[in-house]
Design a protein around this motif. Structure first.
Motif, mmCIF file in Angstrom:
data_model
loop_
_atom_site.group_PDB
_atom_site.id
_atom_site.type_symbol
_atom_site.label_atom_id
_atom_site.label_comp_id
_atom_site.label_asym_id
_atom_site.label_seq_id
_atom_site.Cartn_x
_atom_site.Cartn_y
_atom_site.Cartn_z
ATOM 1 N N ASN A 81 0.661 -1.366 0.069
ATOM 2 C CA ASN A 81 -0.022 0.086 -0.128
ATOM 3 C C ASN A 81 1.057 1.165 -0.066
ATOM 4 O O ASN A 81 1.424 1.611 1.045
ATOM 5 C CB ASN A 81 -0.948 0.075 1.221
ATOM 6 N N VAL A 82 0.980 2.049 -1.101
ATOM 7 C CA VAL A 82 1.885 2.929 -1.224
ATOM 8 C C VAL A 82 1.601 4.093 -0.278
ATOM 9 O O VAL A 82 2.625 4.977 -0.038
ATOM 10 C CB VAL A 82 1.850 3.535 -2.690
ATOM 11 N N ALA A 83 0.432 4.261 0.453
ATOM 12 C CA ALA A 83 0.091 5.317 1.176
ATOM 13 C C ALA A 83 0.645 4.929 2.658
ATOM 14 O O ALA A 83 0.218 5.801 3.454
ATOM 15 C CB ALA A 83 -1.543 5.439 1.341
ATOM 16 N N ASP A 84 1.146 3.817 2.907
ATOM 17 C CA ASP A 84 1.318 3.316 4.397
ATOM 18 C C ASP A 84 3.004 3.176 4.243
ATOM 19 O O ASP A 84 3.686 2.355 3.485
ATOM 20 C CB ASP A 84 0.751 1.735 4.488
ATOM 21 N N LYS A 85 3.528 3.912 5.336
ATOM 22 C CA LYS A 85 4.975 3.906 5.242
ATOM 23 C C LYS A 85 5.750 2.650 5.681
ATOM 24 O O LYS A 85 6.684 2.246 4.947
ATOM 25 C CB LYS A 85 5.464 4.966 6.429
ATOM 26 N N LYS A 86 5.095 1.790 6.461
ATOM 27 C CA LYS A 86 5.696 0.462 6.919
ATOM 28 C C LYS A 86 5.503 -0.280 5.509
ATOM 29 O O LYS A 86 6.431 -1.131 5.335
ATOM 30 C CB LYS A 86 4.809 0.028 7.866
ATOM 31 N N SER A 87 4.578 -0.322 4.885
ATOM 32 C CA SER A 87 4.209 -1.111 3.869
ATOM 33 C C SER A 87 5.371 -0.763 2.764
ATOM 34 O O SER A 87 5.923 -1.678 1.986
ATOM 35 C CB SER A 87 2.801 -0.918 3.546
ATOM 36 N N VAL A 88 5.617 0.418 2.482
ATOM 37 C CA VAL A 88 6.428 0.931 1.286
ATOM 38 C C VAL A 88 7.888 0.518 1.832
ATOM 39 O O VAL A 88 8.735 0.037 0.833
ATOM 40 C CB VAL A 88 6.392 2.451 1.338
ATOM 41 N N ASP A 89 8.253 0.719 2.940
ATOM 42 C CA ASP A 89 9.572 0.438 3.501
ATOM 43 C C ASP A 89 9.588 -1.269 3.413
ATOM 44 O O ASP A 89 11.007 -1.747 2.950
ATOM 45 C CB ASP A 89 9.940 0.842 4.931
ATOM 46 N N SER A 90 8.847 -1.851 3.614
ATOM 47 C CA SER A 90 8.804 -3.319 3.514
ATOM 48 C C SER A 90 9.281 -3.802 2.101
ATOM 49 O O SER A 90 9.957 -4.740 1.767
ATOM 50 C CB SER A 90 7.835 -3.998 4.268
ATOM 51 N N MET A 91 8.349 -3.290 1.205
ATOM 52 C CA MET A 91 8.341 -3.476 -0.174
ATOM 53 C C MET A 91 9.977 -3.372 -0.709
ATOM 54 O O MET A 91 10.421 -4.097 -1.330
ATOM 55 C CB MET A 91 7.455 -2.767 -1.114
ATOM 56 N N MET A 92 10.450 -2.169 -0.206
ATOM 57 C CA MET A 92 11.810 -1.675 -0.851
ATOM 58 C C MET A 92 12.871 -2.548 -0.141
ATOM 59 O O MET A 92 13.932 -2.897 -0.970
ATOM 60 C CB MET A 92 12.079 -0.237 -0.077
ATOM 61 N N GLU A 93 12.774 -3.058 1.246
ATOM 62 C CA GLU A 93 13.466 -3.999 1.764
ATOM 63 C C GLU A 93 13.748 -5.267 0.948
ATOM 64 O O GLU A 93 14.616 -5.944 0.720
ATOM 65 C CB GLU A 93 13.203 -4.227 3.146
ATOM 66 N N GLN A 94 12.297 -5.813 0.626
ATOM 67 C CA GLN A 94 12.248 -7.137 -0.182
ATOM 68 C C GLN A 94 12.969 -6.956 -1.313
ATOM 69 O O GLN A 94 13.742 -8.050 -1.979
ATOM 70 C CB GLN A 94 10.954 -7.581 -0.342
#
Ligand SMILES: NC(=O)c1ccc[n+]([C@@H]2O[C@H](COP(=O)([O-])OP(=O)(O)OC[C@H]3O[C@@H](n4cnc5c(N)ncnc54)[C@H](O)[C@@H]3O)[C@@H](O)[C@H]2O)c1
Length: 266
Positions: free
Chosen positions: A59-72
């Motif tokens: 979910n691009v509007a959610d910081k945790k979700s974005v950070d987790s995506m980038m880490e993956q």
């Protein structure tokens, strides 16, 4: 889809890549040799068995979700060459329902927050997270999906247009900040195109109401105001983005490219 560019070895993230314009961009990047990350709320089943496409629920509007995506992405590929901030939402709304018949088509606080969160905050969160890695790499490209509405305004789409105007300004500002790190930031502003799920029947009905038009005539009216006489093809937008994300566009930064068949304002 023919291969017309060599993107082999490149890792490209496409937010909102599961349908619409994003889906066409994913296929174009992939067919030109890139490894493509689709960051979306939902997957596209035709991508599931493709080893060159990596889906990450995000979910691009959610910081945790974005950070987790980038880490993956970093864990799997070790780098990010390009980010396309494509995920976006639209709800046609009037500032005030002066027709007095459909109060649900007047811009509410909830509508405003929904559009700003995805279209504006999402672009900020994804760009910041990607730029942290790109600065270390000293290379990268961020492409932001704006809209002709963000350049010209649009009746019945003030909030959407505002978010796309903001995106246009982020592009210019981040290009100035990140240029010294060999990171380009570019915008793309499509206008009226082949229909995508964003332009579904409900959206057309809402847009027609806000403009005082018959819902069956909105699209033919559109075609009259495009000098080239037809809507844009999603593959035409995808080709432009593919070029801008490639090293062939190595000196293009801080600008937004209008892709509109010469349509300017209405
Ligand atoms: N369709 C057009 O004619 C047009 C014109 C100008 C600009 N644009 C812009 O192009 C982009 C794509 O438009 P489209 O018509 O393909 O839209 P679409 O609705 O068909 O697809 C958008 C995608 O974004 C995803 N998405 C939505 N919210 C998300 C979130 N919070 N996190 C992650 N993913 C999310 C959806 O699941 C979907 O896959 C948007 O930014 C839109 O504003 C579209």
């Amino acid at each position: 889809m023919e291969k017309w560019m060599d993107l082999s070895g490149k890792v490209m993230i496409v937010t909102g890549g599961s349908q619409g314009i994003g889906e066409h961009v994913v296929k174009t990047l992939r067919n030109n040799g890139a490894a493509v990350v689709v960051a979306d709320l939902r997957n596209n089943e035709t991508f599931e068995k493709d080893e060159n496409i990596f889906f990450v629920e995000c979910n691009v509007a959610d910081k945790k979700s974005v950070d987790s995506m980038m880490e993956q992405v970093i864990k799997k590929y070790g780098k990010i060459d390009g980010l396309l901030n494509n995920a976006g939402v639209s709800r046609p709304r009037l500032l005030v329902d002066f027709y007095g018949k459909r109060p649900e088509y007047e811009l509410s606080e909830e509508d405003f927050d929904f559009m700003v969160n995805v279209n504006q905050k999402g672009v900020f969160l994804c760009s910041q997270a990607a730029a942290r890695y790109m600065i270390k790499q000293k290379s990268g490209v961020i492409v932001n999906m704006s809209s002709e509405a963000g350049m010209q305004g649009s009746k019945g789409q003030s909030c959407y247009s505002g978010t796309k105007g903001a995106v246009l300004s982020y592009t210019m500002s981040w290009a100035k900040e990140l240029g010294p790190y060999n990171i380009r930031v570019v915008g793309v502003a499509p206008s009226i195109n082949e229909r995508t799920p964003m332009n579904n029947d409900a959206a057309f009905e809402a847009l027609a109401y806000t403009r005082g038009q018959d819902k069956n005539n909105v699209s033919s009216d559109y075609e009259k105001v495009i000098p080239m006489g037809r809507p844009g093809k999603l593959d035409e937008i995808a080709d432009l983005i593919c070029y801008l994300m490639s090293d062939r566009a190595s000196y293009i930064s801080g600008t937004t490219v209008n892709i509109s068949g010469a349509k300017s304002t209405r």
